[in-house]
Design an enzyme around this catalytic site. Structure first.
Site, short mmCIF file in Angstrom:
data_model
loop_
_atom_site.label_atom_id
_atom_site.label_comp_id
_atom_site.label_asym_id
_atom_site.label_seq_id
_atom_site.Cartn_x
_atom_site.Cartn_y
_atom_site.Cartn_z
N ARG A 170 0.84 -1.21 0.00
CA ARG A 170 0.00 0.00 0.00
C ARG A 170 0.87 1.25 0.00
NH1 ARG A 170 -2.09 1.38 6.02
NH2 ARG A 170 -0.43 0.38 7.15
N ARG A 201 15.18 -2.17 4.39
CA ARG A 201 14.88 -2.76 5.69
C ARG A 201 15.65 -4.06 5.86
NH1 ARG A 201 8.94 -1.45 5.37
NH2 ARG A 201 8.95 -0.05 3.61
N ASP A 251 10.46 -6.36 8.80
CA ASP A 251 10.14 -5.48 7.66
C ASP A 251 9.95 -4.04 8.13
OD1 ASP A 251 7.90 -6.99 8.82
OD2 ASP A 251 6.63 -5.70 7.62
N ASN A 252 9.94 -3.83 9.43
CA ASN A 252 9.82 -2.46 9.95
C ASN A 252 11.10 -2.01 10.64
OD1 ASN A 252 7.18 -2.33 9.04
ND2 ASN A 252 6.31 -3.04 10.97
N ASP A 303 7.46 3.15 10.16
CA ASP A 303 6.16 2.48 10.20
C ASP A 303 5.46 2.62 11.54
OD1 ASP A 303 6.02 1.98 7.60
OD2 ASP A 303 6.10 -0.20 7.72
P1 AMP Z 1 2.69 -2.71 7.86
O1 AMP Z 1 1.79 -3.27 8.92
O2 AMP Z 1 2.24 -1.35 7.37
O3 AMP Z 1 4.13 -2.71 8.24
O4 AMP Z 1 2.51 -3.66 6.60
C1 AMP Z 1 2.87 -5.02 6.55
C2 AMP Z 1 2.61 -5.54 5.17
O5 AMP Z 1 1.21 -5.53 4.87
C3 AMP Z 1 3.26 -4.75 4.05
O6 AMP Z 1 3.65 -5.63 3.04
C4 AMP Z 1 2.16 -3.83 3.60
O7 AMP Z 1 2.36 -3.38 2.29
C5 AMP Z 1 0.95 -4.76 3.70
N1 AMP Z 1 -0.30 -4.00 3.89
C6 AMP Z 1 -0.69 -3.33 4.97
N2 AMP Z 1 -1.89 -2.76 4.78
C7 AMP Z 1 -2.29 -3.06 3.53
C8 AMP Z 1 -3.44 -2.75 2.73
N3 AMP Z 1 -4.45 -2.01 3.18
N4 AMP Z 1 -3.47 -3.26 1.48
C9 AMP Z 1 -2.48 -4.01 0.99
N5 AMP Z 1 -1.37 -4.33 1.69
C10 AMP Z 1 -1.26 -3.86 2.95
MG MG Z 2 5.72 -2.00 7.46
#
Ligand code: AMP
Ligand code: MG
Length: 487
Positions: free
Chosen positions: A90, A180, A249-250, A259
């Site tokens: 996203r 990362r 990943d963060n 993040d």
């Molecule tokens: P995050 O929790 O933001 O660190 O995201 C973890 C993973 O989930 C990453 O690969 C993001 O791109 C994916 N992700 C989080 N929210 C969404 C969303 N609404 N749509 C698609 N992918 C998402």
């Molecule tokens: Mg992330």
């Protein structure tokens, strides 16, 4: 009009195979909700131009000249389990640009719509969580903690559907890079040694250029990232910051906080504090953060093993040494930070014990971490301790030890008190304040977010009329408070 950003996109140009081209979803009615004008100015951007063109640019609707929008590959250990393919699901990297000092930044849009990595998600974001990242990242920056920064939030004019329809929004953020630990894990887990090496060379050139010419750059990179993370996590601990989702990943290789999902600031001091609704085991509790940081770096070391040395045992020894160094570096940074919070300049061996004894009192008395820390300077100026401290039997003895230390400092207690006020914040993005400001914003009123930003971006100065931003939440709020990932 000149191009708003002087893009110079090294990742897109050099790292073919590490990303996929991507583009933003169409949005019906993008509107600029927040523009970080002081940041834009310091980056050498044209604020006037961003005021008029920002809605289109930061929602991904009008691509600024020179942008090469892409989604990066990455993997990650999430709550301990390995996900071999995550990637920007996203987010969209528009490109890189240099500020007037020559510092390079990624410009990334978050919530801009689906990519090849969206795994069934909508790729979008709602206004509350994007404002949350804006507020907390700017608060962290003002506290002097390395972090990605927030340049703008744009509402999209369309709802996103979570449990309920919410106003959609996109966050424009800047980062030293979005590389990362998980980026390395993606290629290393596929046994792609050439790819891992290419990523290593790129990371070194971008963040640690001095390492390019040392005899073993892989060991150099591992140690540099270990140091940066040890320093970063120690700084989080100083202000009671709980990241909430320290998945690999963060973990940014630049050493920036990245993040802001379910993150929060601890109110009452308690190492077990967890706010995130998805962290049911308390893996990412406040007090666990240094240990998790080390665990994450072990995962990083694993990705580098084939590059650390041709001989497996030697490679493993390099990794072990680096991880041991994390513990030492973290302890040193923690003690250094606490010493400063207590107004002490001249180091002594028992400084960490002095700090830990104080935190034991905080914990036993369930004291608010930030206000109680800040109140210590008044004691150094001769005032009586506040009720919470006075009621602790151990405090009198502790304070005698501490004041004796300050008396031995150059210029004594009053100079120490001034130093303490420069490092112990009054205003932090407290959970109850953030929540109520975001609720108002989602209801259409950005005023409370602006007011909160004003307070927390000047965290050390008394701001008349801002008392309510300094006060802890009522206990009843803290007891039930939970944060959410905001996906
Ligand atoms: P995050 O929790 O933001 O660190 O995201 C973890 C993973 O989930 C990453 O690969 C993001 O791109 C994916 N992700 C989080 N929210 C969404 C969303 N609404 N749509 C698609 N992918 C998402
Ligand atoms: Mg992330």
């Amino acid at each position: 009009m000149p191009a708003p950003f002087a893009f110079d996109n090294t990742f897109a140009a050099q790292m073919d195979g590490f990303f996929l081209p991507a583009q933003a979803a169409p949005f019906p009615e993008p509107k600029l909700a927040l523009l970080n004008e002081p940041l834009a100015q310091s980056l050498g951007l044209d604020v006037e131009q961003l005021r008029t063109e920002g809605a289109g640019i930061f929602s991904g609707q009008s691509l600024p000249e020179g942008a090469t929008p892409l989604a990066q590959f990455y993997a990650g250990h999430q709550f301990g389990g390995f996900s071999p393919q995550l990637g920007d699901g996203r987010a969209l990297l528009l490109g890189e640009f240099l500020d007037p000092a020559g510092q390079r930044y990624d410009l990334q849009l978050k919530g801009s719509g689906p990519t090849e990595f969206s795994r069934g998600g909508d790729g979008k974001a709602s206004l509350g969580p994007m404002l949350r990242e804006y507020v907390i990242s700017e608060g962290m920056h003002a506290l002097g903690i390395p972090t990605t920064r927030s340049l703008a939030v744009v509402t999209t004019g369309e709802p996103v559907y979570r449990e309920e329809p919410l106003p959609g929004a996109v966050l424009a953020r800047i980062a030293a890079s979005h590389l990362r630990v998980g980026t390395f894990a993606f290629f290393a887990s596929r046994q792609d040694i050439a790819g891992t090496r290419k990523l290593m060379d790129y990371t070194i050139a971008r963040h640690y250029p001095d390492l390019a010419t040392i005899p073993n750059p892989a060991v150099g990179l591992l140690n540099a990232v270990v140091d940066a993370q040890a320093e970063l996590i120690a700084q989080w601990m100083m202000v009671g910051f709980i990241h909430g989702v320290m998945n690999t990943d963060n973990v940014a290789l630049s050493g920036e906080t990245i993040d802001y999902g379910p993150c929060a600031f601890m109110d009452r001091y308690d190492p077990g504090t967890v706010y995130s609704s998805i962290d049911r085991q308390g893996r990412y509790a406040y007090g666990n953060q240094p240990g998790i940081g080390q665990w994450n770096l072990a995962r990083f070391a694993e990705t580098l093993l084939p590059l650390l040395d041709d001989d497996d045992d030697t490679a493993m020894n390099h990794a072990k040494e680096a991880l041991q160094a994390f513990g030492l570096r973290y302890q040193a940074a923690w003690t250094r930070g606490m010493r400063a919070k207590l107004g002490i300049i001249e180091a002594q061996d028992e400084d960490d014990v002095l700090a830990k004894d104080l935190l034991e009192i905080f914990e036993a008395q369930k004291l608010d971490y930030t206000t109680t820390m800040r109140s210590l300077s008044s004691i150094a100026r001769g005032e009586a301790p506040r009720a919470g401290l006075a009621r602790a039997n151990a405090f009198e003895g502790w304070s005698a030890r501490w004041l004796a230390r300050l008396d031995a400092e150059p210029n004594g207690r009053s100079a120490a008190a001034d130093r303490m006020d420069a490092v112990n914040p009054i205003y932090i993005p407290r959970n109850h304040l953030v929540e109520s400001a975001l609720d108002a914003a989602v209801g259409g009123d950005l005023g409370p977010v602006q007011d909160l930003l004003e307070a927390i971006t000047h965290p050390y100065e008394v701001q008349p009329g801002s008392d309510r931003f300094a006060e802890p939440a009522p206990d009843a709020f803290d007891d039930g408070f939970q944060t959410f990932c905001g996906t």
